[in-house]
Design a protein around this motif. Structure first.
Motif, PDB file in Angstrom:
ATOM      1  N   ASN A 198       0.007   6.625  -0.115  1.00 29.52           N
ATOM      2  CA  ASN A 198       1.112   6.923  -1.058  1.00 29.52           C
ATOM      3  C   ASN A 198       0.393   6.009  -2.208  1.00 29.52           C
ATOM      4  O   ASN A 198       0.165   4.683  -2.308  1.00 29.52           O
ATOM      5  N   LEU A 199       0.208   6.772  -3.389  1.00 27.20           N
ATOM      6  CA  LEU A 199      -0.344   5.932  -4.709  1.00 27.20           C
ATOM      7  C   LEU A 199       0.638   5.773  -5.781  1.00 27.20           C
ATOM      8  O   LEU A 199       0.359   5.402  -6.713  1.00 27.20           O
ATOM      9  N   GLY A 200       1.884   6.235  -5.432  1.00 27.18           N
ATOM     10  CA  GLY A 200       2.892   6.173  -6.321  1.00 27.18           C
ATOM     11  C   GLY A 200       3.826   5.023  -6.186  1.00 27.18           C
ATOM     12  O   GLY A 200       4.183   4.822  -5.233  1.00 27.18           O
ATOM     13  N   LEU A 201       3.849   4.298  -7.520  1.00 24.99           N
ATOM     14  CA  LEU A 201       4.905   3.185  -7.338  1.00 24.99           C
ATOM     15  C   LEU A 201       6.341   3.987  -7.852  1.00 24.99           C
ATOM     16  O   LEU A 201       6.426   5.336  -8.434  1.00 24.99           O
ATOM     17  N   ASN A 202       7.413   3.180  -7.809  1.00 22.03           N
ATOM     18  CA  ASN A 202       8.705   3.862  -8.125  1.00 22.03           C
ATOM     19  C   ASN A 202       8.877   5.055  -7.197  1.00 22.03           C
ATOM     20  O   ASN A 202       9.890   5.724  -7.650  1.00 22.03           O
ATOM     21  N   VAL A 203       8.421   5.399  -6.004  1.00 26.64           N
ATOM     22  CA  VAL A 203       8.951   5.999  -5.149  1.00 26.64           C
ATOM     23  C   VAL A 203       9.916   5.486  -3.719  1.00 26.64           C
ATOM     24  O   VAL A 203       9.764   6.105  -2.813  1.00 26.64           O
ATOM     25  N   GLY A 204      10.012   4.330  -3.900  1.00 29.71           N
ATOM     26  CA  GLY A 204      10.636   3.481  -2.865  1.00 29.71           C
ATOM     27  C   GLY A 204       9.735   2.688  -1.961  1.00 29.71           C
ATOM     28  O   GLY A 204      10.412   1.798  -1.233  1.00 29.71           O
ATOM     29  N   ASP A 205       8.528   3.140  -2.030  1.00 30.68           N
ATOM     30  CA  ASP A 205       7.403   2.133  -1.200  1.00 30.68           C
ATOM     31  C   ASP A 205       7.462   0.793  -1.655  1.00 30.68           C
ATOM     32  O   ASP A 205       7.641   0.450  -2.784  1.00 30.68           O
ATOM     33  N   ASP A 206       6.927  -0.072  -0.991  1.00 35.29           N
ATOM     34  CA  ASP A 206       6.563  -1.285  -1.142  1.00 35.29           C
ATOM     35  C   ASP A 206       5.481  -1.410  -2.194  1.00 35.29           C
ATOM     36  O   ASP A 206       4.498  -0.865  -2.033  1.00 35.29           O
ATOM     37  N   PRO A 207       5.378  -1.954  -3.378  1.00 32.89           N
ATOM     38  CA  PRO A 207       4.411  -2.150  -4.373  1.00 32.89           C
ATOM     39  C   PRO A 207       3.206  -2.872  -3.856  1.00 32.89           C
ATOM     40  O   PRO A 207       1.895  -2.374  -4.134  1.00 32.89           O
ATOM     41  N   VAL A 208       3.514  -3.650  -3.018  1.00 36.83           N
ATOM     42  CA  VAL A 208       2.112  -4.258  -2.302  1.00 36.83           C
ATOM     43  C   VAL A 208       1.247  -3.323  -1.595  1.00 36.83           C
ATOM     44  O   VAL A 208       0.036  -3.253  -1.677  1.00 36.83           O
ATOM     45  N   ARG A 209       1.907  -2.413  -0.695  1.00 37.70           N
ATOM     46  CA  ARG A 209       1.337  -1.511   0.048  1.00 37.70           C
ATOM     47  C   ARG A 209       0.743  -0.383  -0.986  1.00 37.70           C
ATOM     48  O   ARG A 209      -0.389   0.049  -0.798  1.00 37.70           O
ATOM     49  N   VAL A 210       1.331   0.089  -1.863  1.00 32.67           N
ATOM     50  CA  VAL A 210       0.890   0.905  -2.913  1.00 32.67           C
ATOM     51  C   VAL A 210      -0.350   0.374  -3.706  1.00 32.67           C
ATOM     52  O   VAL A 210      -1.315   1.016  -3.696  1.00 32.67           O
TER      53      VAL A 210
END
Ligand SMILES: [Zn+2]
Length: 250
Positions: A39-51
């Motif tokens: 996942n390359l999108g921030l602001n879609v609920g994923d942890d920003p560290v992983r993004v």
């Protein structure tokens, strides 16, 4: 995360020898479901560290830093000059540059990613066109910016997006969009009202005198290699990741 993925992280598309254009798949990243895994999108609920980890994997694969946008379904275009230092470009849906040391990214999960290049003049663009972007004709705005910077012969790639048989919309919305862009008219496989965004984009590129080198027929809803917002909606959750269209000058 340990096994080599069956599907590669990047699907390259031939444009010109001086240009690298590619689309990411869902594979090769570190995010868990429902963003599994690249996942390359921030602001879609994923942890920003992983993004950020996923984004650095892509940068490593490309061998250069990548410029990302925080897209807003508008029609603003940003020119990336020599002063870019790694920041995300906020509030725009198209990027343009003459720089040869960066790649431009457009994030999608059903919307249409468009990559444009003038390999001779050394200018590239990454454009995000969803339903609003088609209505606003961001393609024409971004192409005008490229021409203003000196572009002549432009070539485009239309990336994987939701197809006209899958993108069901209310009939009133189809009427509204096709009033401005008749090429978007479509019908789903079930016979209900739909929009064909890639067909609309293709018409807009033709009007702007841009040659379409490649139009991917992969539908993000039907093809499991890509993230699909609609596919998630149908399965009862809104949460999914984002793939990227990427372009860089060699
Ligand atoms: Zn489809």
């Amino acid at each position: 995360m340990t096994d080599a993925p069956a599907v590669p992280m990047l699907l390259d598309v031939p444009v010109a020898p001086q240009v690298r254009a590619a689309f990411t798949t869902r594979f090769g990243g570190v995010s868990p479901a429902p963003w599994e895994s690249l996942n390359l999108g921030l602001n879609v609920g994923d942890d920003p560290v992983r993004v950020r980890q996923n984004r650095s994997r892509v940068a490593k694969e490309l061998g250069r830093p990548v410029v990302y946008m925080e897209q807003v379904h508008g029609d603003h275009v940003a020119v990336i000059g020599d002063d870019w230092r790694g920041e995300v470009i906020v509030g725009v849906d198209a990027l343009v540059t003459a720089r040869t040391d960066v790649a431009l990214a457009v994030l999608v999960a059903d919307c249409v990613p468009i990559l444009v290049a003038d390999p001779v003049q050394g200018l590239i663009a990454a454009i995000h066109a969803g339903r609003r972007g088609v209505e606003l004709d961001i393609v024409t705005t971004a192409v005008a910016k490229l021409r203003q910077l000196g572009a002549c012969e432009l070539t485009a790639v239309i990336g994987p997006s939701i197809c006209g048989r899958c993108y069901e919309v209310p009939e009133s919305l189809r009427a509204e969009v096709t009033a401005g862009c008749p090429q978007a008219y479509a019908t789903t496989s079930r016979g209900t009202a739909a929009l064909d965004l890639p067909a609309a984009v293709r018409a807009q590129l033709a009007r702007a005198e841009v040659r379409v080198a490649v139009q991917q027929q992969w539908c993000t809803l039907e093809d499991e290699r890509f993230f699909s917002h609609r596919s998630r909606l149908q399965s009862g959750t809104q949460t999914t990741g984002r793939c990227a269209g990427l372009i860089g000058l060699r």
